[in-house]
Design a protein around this motif. Structure first.
Motif, PDB file in Angstrom:
ATOM      1  N   VAL A 133     -44.337  34.433   7.379  1.00  0.00           N
ATOM      2  CA  VAL A 133     -44.566  35.814   7.813  1.00  0.00           C
ATOM      3  C   VAL A 133     -44.897  36.782   6.680  1.00  0.00           C
ATOM      4  O   VAL A 133     -45.870  37.546   6.779  1.00  0.00           O
ATOM      5  CB  VAL A 133     -43.383  36.320   8.657  1.00  0.00           C
ATOM      6  CG1 VAL A 133     -43.455  37.831   8.860  1.00  0.00           C
ATOM      7  CG2 VAL A 133     -43.362  35.611   9.997  1.00  0.00           C
ATOM      8  N   PRO A 134     -44.137  36.830   5.578  1.00  0.00           N
ATOM      9  CA  PRO A 134     -44.447  37.836   4.553  1.00  0.00           C
ATOM     10  C   PRO A 134     -45.879  37.757   4.018  1.00  0.00           C
ATOM     11  O   PRO A 134     -46.553  38.790   3.901  1.00  0.00           O
ATOM     12  CB  PRO A 134     -43.410  37.545   3.459  1.00  0.00           C
ATOM     13  CG  PRO A 134     -42.250  36.959   4.201  1.00  0.00           C
ATOM     14  CD  PRO A 134     -42.888  36.094   5.250  1.00  0.00           C
ATOM     15  N   ALA A 135     -46.354  36.549   3.711  1.00  0.00           N
ATOM     16  CA  ALA A 135     -47.730  36.406   3.221  1.00  0.00           C
ATOM     17  C   ALA A 135     -48.732  36.739   4.326  1.00  0.00           C
ATOM     18  O   ALA A 135     -49.768  37.371   4.065  1.00  0.00           O
ATOM     19  CB  ALA A 135     -47.955  34.991   2.705  1.00  0.00           C
ATOM     20  N   ALA A 136     -48.431  36.315   5.553  1.00  0.00           N
ATOM     21  CA  ALA A 136     -49.338  36.611   6.663  1.00  0.00           C
ATOM     22  C   ALA A 136     -49.468  38.113   6.871  1.00  0.00           C
ATOM     23  O   ALA A 136     -50.573  38.631   7.102  1.00  0.00           O
ATOM     24  CB  ALA A 136     -48.838  35.940   7.941  1.00  0.00           C
TER      25      ALA A 136
ATOM     26  N   ALA B 245     -50.372  46.393  16.657  1.00  0.00           N
ATOM     27  CA  ALA B 245     -50.156  44.958  16.839  1.00  0.00           C
ATOM     28  C   ALA B 245     -48.814  44.532  16.267  1.00  0.00           C
ATOM     29  O   ALA B 245     -48.334  45.105  15.287  1.00  0.00           O
ATOM     30  CB  ALA B 245     -51.287  44.168  16.181  1.00  0.00           C
ATOM     31  N   LEU B 246     -48.242  43.509  16.885  1.00  0.00           N
ATOM     32  CA  LEU B 246     -47.016  42.895  16.399  1.00  0.00           C
ATOM     33  C   LEU B 246     -47.309  41.453  16.014  1.00  0.00           C
ATOM     34  O   LEU B 246     -48.064  40.761  16.695  1.00  0.00           O
ATOM     35  CB  LEU B 246     -45.922  42.923  17.474  1.00  0.00           C
ATOM     36  CG  LEU B 246     -45.592  44.274  18.105  1.00  0.00           C
ATOM     37  CD1 LEU B 246     -44.384  44.138  19.034  1.00  0.00           C
ATOM     38  CD2 LEU B 246     -45.342  45.340  17.060  1.00  0.00           C
ATOM     39  N   VAL B 247     -46.710  41.012  14.933  1.00  0.00           N
ATOM     40  CA  VAL B 247     -46.899  39.652  14.440  1.00  0.00           C
ATOM     41  C   VAL B 247     -45.912  38.731  15.147  1.00  0.00           C
ATOM     42  O   VAL B 247     -44.701  38.990  15.159  1.00  0.00           O
ATOM     43  CB  VAL B 247     -46.672  39.596  12.920  1.00  0.00           C
ATOM     44  CG1 VAL B 247     -46.811  38.162  12.407  1.00  0.00           C
ATOM     45  CG2 VAL B 247     -47.663  40.509  12.202  1.00  0.00           C
ATOM     46  N   GLN B 248     -46.425  37.660  15.736  1.00  0.00           N
ATOM     47  CA  GLN B 248     -45.552  36.728  16.458  1.00  0.00           C
ATOM     48  C   GLN B 248     -44.888  35.764  15.491  1.00  0.00           C
ATOM     49  O   GLN B 248     -45.549  35.114  14.683  1.00  0.00           O
ATOM     50  CB  GLN B 248     -46.331  35.945  17.510  1.00  0.00           C
ATOM     51  CG  GLN B 248     -45.432  35.036  18.348  1.00  0.00           C
ATOM     52  CD  GLN B 248     -46.148  34.423  19.532  1.00  0.00           C
ATOM     53  OE1 GLN B 248     -47.248  34.836  19.884  1.00  0.00           O
ATOM     54  NE2 GLN B 248     -45.526  33.439  20.153  1.00  0.00           N
ATOM     55  N   VAL B 249     -43.570  35.661  15.619  1.00  0.00           N
ATOM     56  CA  VAL B 249     -42.771  34.784  14.770  1.00  0.00           C
ATOM     57  C   VAL B 249     -42.229  33.639  15.614  1.00  0.00           C
ATOM     58  O   VAL B 249     -41.607  33.866  16.665  1.00  0.00           O
ATOM     59  CB  VAL B 249     -41.587  35.560  14.148  1.00  0.00           C
ATOM     60  CG1 VAL B 249     -40.808  34.657  13.189  1.00  0.00           C
ATOM     61  CG2 VAL B 249     -42.060  36.817  13.440  1.00  0.00           C
TER      62      VAL B 249
ATOM     63  N   LEU C  24     -53.824  34.387  22.797  1.00  0.00           N
ATOM     64  CA  LEU C  24     -55.198  34.824  23.015  1.00  0.00           C
ATOM     65  C   LEU C  24     -56.144  33.955  22.202  1.00  0.00           C
ATOM     66  O   LEU C  24     -55.973  33.804  20.988  1.00  0.00           O
ATOM     67  CB  LEU C  24     -55.358  36.286  22.589  1.00  0.00           C
ATOM     68  CG  LEU C  24     -56.751  36.903  22.752  1.00  0.00           C
ATOM     69  CD1 LEU C  24     -57.126  37.009  24.229  1.00  0.00           C
ATOM     70  CD2 LEU C  24     -56.798  38.270  22.079  1.00  0.00           C
ATOM     71  N   GLN C  25     -57.151  33.405  22.870  1.00  0.00           N
ATOM     72  CA  GLN C  25     -58.185  32.659  22.165  1.00  0.00           C
ATOM     73  C   GLN C  25     -59.152  33.640  21.509  1.00  0.00           C
ATOM     74  O   GLN C  25     -59.460  34.695  22.069  1.00  0.00           O
ATOM     75  CB  GLN C  25     -58.929  31.738  23.136  1.00  0.00           C
ATOM     76  CG  GLN C  25     -58.067  30.634  23.724  1.00  0.00           C
ATOM     77  CD  GLN C  25     -58.833  29.778  24.714  1.00  0.00           C
ATOM     78  OE1 GLN C  25     -59.864  30.182  25.239  1.00  0.00           O
ATOM     79  NE2 GLN C  25     -58.327  28.576  24.964  1.00  0.00           N
ATOM     80  N   SER C  26     -59.640  33.260  20.347  1.00  0.00           N
ATOM     81  CA  SER C  26     -60.526  34.161  19.602  1.00  0.00           C
ATOM     82  C   SER C  26     -61.748  34.575  20.412  1.00  0.00           C
ATOM     83  O   SER C  26     -62.218  35.715  20.310  1.00  0.00           O
ATOM     84  CB  SER C  26     -60.971  33.499  18.299  1.00  0.00           C
ATOM     85  OG  SER C  26     -59.869  33.252  17.455  1.00  0.00           O
TER      86      SER C  26
ATOM     87  N   ASP D  25     -50.846  35.771  16.278  1.00  0.00           N
ATOM     88  CA  ASP D  25     -50.255  34.507  15.841  1.00  0.00           C
ATOM     89  C   ASP D  25     -51.104  33.714  14.851  1.00  0.00           C
ATOM     90  O   ASP D  25     -50.736  32.604  14.480  1.00  0.00           O
ATOM     91  CB  ASP D  25     -49.927  33.626  17.059  1.00  0.00           C
ATOM     92  CG  ASP D  25     -51.146  33.270  17.892  1.00  0.00           C
ATOM     93  OD1 ASP D  25     -52.278  33.648  17.511  1.00  0.00           O
ATOM     94  OD2 ASP D  25     -50.965  32.608  18.934  1.00  0.00           O
ATOM     95  N   SER D  26     -52.234  34.273  14.416  1.00  0.00           N
ATOM     96  CA  SER D  26     -53.036  33.568  13.409  1.00  0.00           C
ATOM     97  C   SER D  26     -53.982  34.556  12.738  1.00  0.00           C
ATOM     98  O   SER D  26     -54.381  35.573  13.344  1.00  0.00           O
ATOM     99  CB  SER D  26     -53.854  32.433  14.040  1.00  0.00           C
ATOM    100  OG  SER D  26     -54.946  32.942  14.786  1.00  0.00           O
ATOM    101  N   LEU D  27     -54.354  34.252  11.515  1.00  0.00           N
ATOM    102  CA  LEU D  27     -55.310  35.096  10.797  1.00  0.00           C
ATOM    103  C   LEU D  27     -56.683  35.005  11.439  1.00  0.00           C
ATOM    104  O   LEU D  27     -57.403  36.020  11.518  1.00  0.00           O
ATOM    105  CB  LEU D  27     -55.374  34.672   9.330  1.00  0.00           C
ATOM    106  CG  LEU D  27     -56.279  35.529   8.426  1.00  0.00           C
ATOM    107  CD1 LEU D  27     -55.852  36.993   8.440  1.00  0.00           C
ATOM    108  CD2 LEU D  27     -56.276  34.971   7.014  1.00  0.00           C
ATOM    109  N   ARG D  28     -57.050  33.841  11.927  1.00  0.00           N
ATOM    110  CA  ARG D  28     -58.361  33.683  12.572  1.00  0.00           C
ATOM    111  C   ARG D  28     -58.487  34.609  13.779  1.00  0.00           C
ATOM    112  O   ARG D  28     -59.513  35.288  13.949  1.00  0.00           O
ATOM    113  CB  ARG D  28     -58.560  32.229  13.000  1.00  0.00           C
ATOM    114  CG  ARG D  28     -59.875  31.983  13.720  1.00  0.00           C
ATOM    115  CD  ARG D  28     -59.970  30.543  14.200  1.00  0.00           C
ATOM    116  NE  ARG D  28     -61.199  30.308  14.938  1.00  0.00           N
ATOM    117  CZ  ARG D  28     -61.477  29.203  15.597  1.00  0.00           C
ATOM    118  NH1 ARG D  28     -60.612  28.197  15.598  1.00  0.00           N
ATOM    119  NH2 ARG D  28     -62.620  29.068  16.260  1.00  0.00           N
TER     120      ARG D  28
END
Length: 234
Positions: free
Chosen positions: A144-147, A124-128, A84-86, A103-106
């Protein structure tokens, strides 16, 4: 594809999921079959709905908008599973019941702003990127852990687990290694955060049985259910 054929495909896929669970001693109720309806016509979703399915995976904002409008009478749930684009965050913030490709903090920050303005909180799920392939998005396993710590600070997002796409290969060992990498990350996150992270979206039409054996709680099935993908979205 006919309604009867779609119903038969759903039943056959469910049976394969249940058999994979039995092989590793899992409860089949732990695993969701998510029909991935991207590029398929609305009549196909109506057929799957008639077979008992209420949640569908989409990956294009414009297509999600059209289907949410055209199928509003069914009260479906929408899971956004693609990149997904911001600048397209609005559609997901307004219409999705779950977002599986964080997939990104932005992007997360853009979604968070939209969600807070709407007064919503989105699972939401974090993409790895478990395969390391440059064509795939997501955080590396080391990131991943820091994200996750950063993402959990955003009030609009409810980070519930992880998602991955396995390596694009026929080598089952390589595919299994991608999935076990993510299950190991899940265990680490649970230790660090005192539980949670119950959702693991892993497995598509070519590898979902291996994913279930490795702990997946959601398999994303498109061609297995609806047949070959259309060349363009309806």
């Amino acid at each position: 594809m006919t309604e009867t054929a779609i119903a038969a495909n759903l039943a056959a896929a469910r049976a394969r999921i249940d058999a994979a669970c039995a092989r590793v001693g899992r409860d089949p109720e732990e695993v969701e079959l998510l029909p991935v309806s991207k590029t398929h016509p609305q009549d196909a979703l109506r057929a799957a709905h008639a077979a008992g399915y209420r949640r569908f995976g989409e990956s294009r904002p414009q297509e999600l908008e059209a289907k949410a409008s055209g199928l509003a009478d069914l009260g479906l749930g929408w899971v956004f599973i693609g990149h997904l684009q911001s600048n397209k965050a609005r559609v997901v913030a307004e219409l999705a019941d779950e977002f599986q490709a964080l997939d990104s903090l932005r992007l997360a920050q853009a979604l968070d702003r939209r969600l807070q303005a709407l007064g919503r909180r989105l699972p939401a799920l974090v993409q790895v990127n478990s395969s390391g392939e440059p064509t795939k998005g997501g955080f590396t396993p080391d990131e991943v852990p820091a994200a996750v710590r950063d993402l959990r600070a955003l009030d609009g997002l409810d980070v519930r687990g992880l998602m991955t796409l396995a390596a694009n290969t026929d080598d089952e060992d390589a595919v299994r290694a991608c999935f076990t990498t993510v299950t190991a990350l899940q265990a680490r996150l649970r230790d660090e955060h005192g539980g949670g992270f119950d959702a693991l979206s892993m497995g598509m039409s070519g590898d979902f049985e291996v994913a279930v054996e490795c702990g997946s709680t959601c398999v994303r099935l498109g061609t297995t259910i609806f047949g070959a993908r259309a060349l363009s979205a309806p």
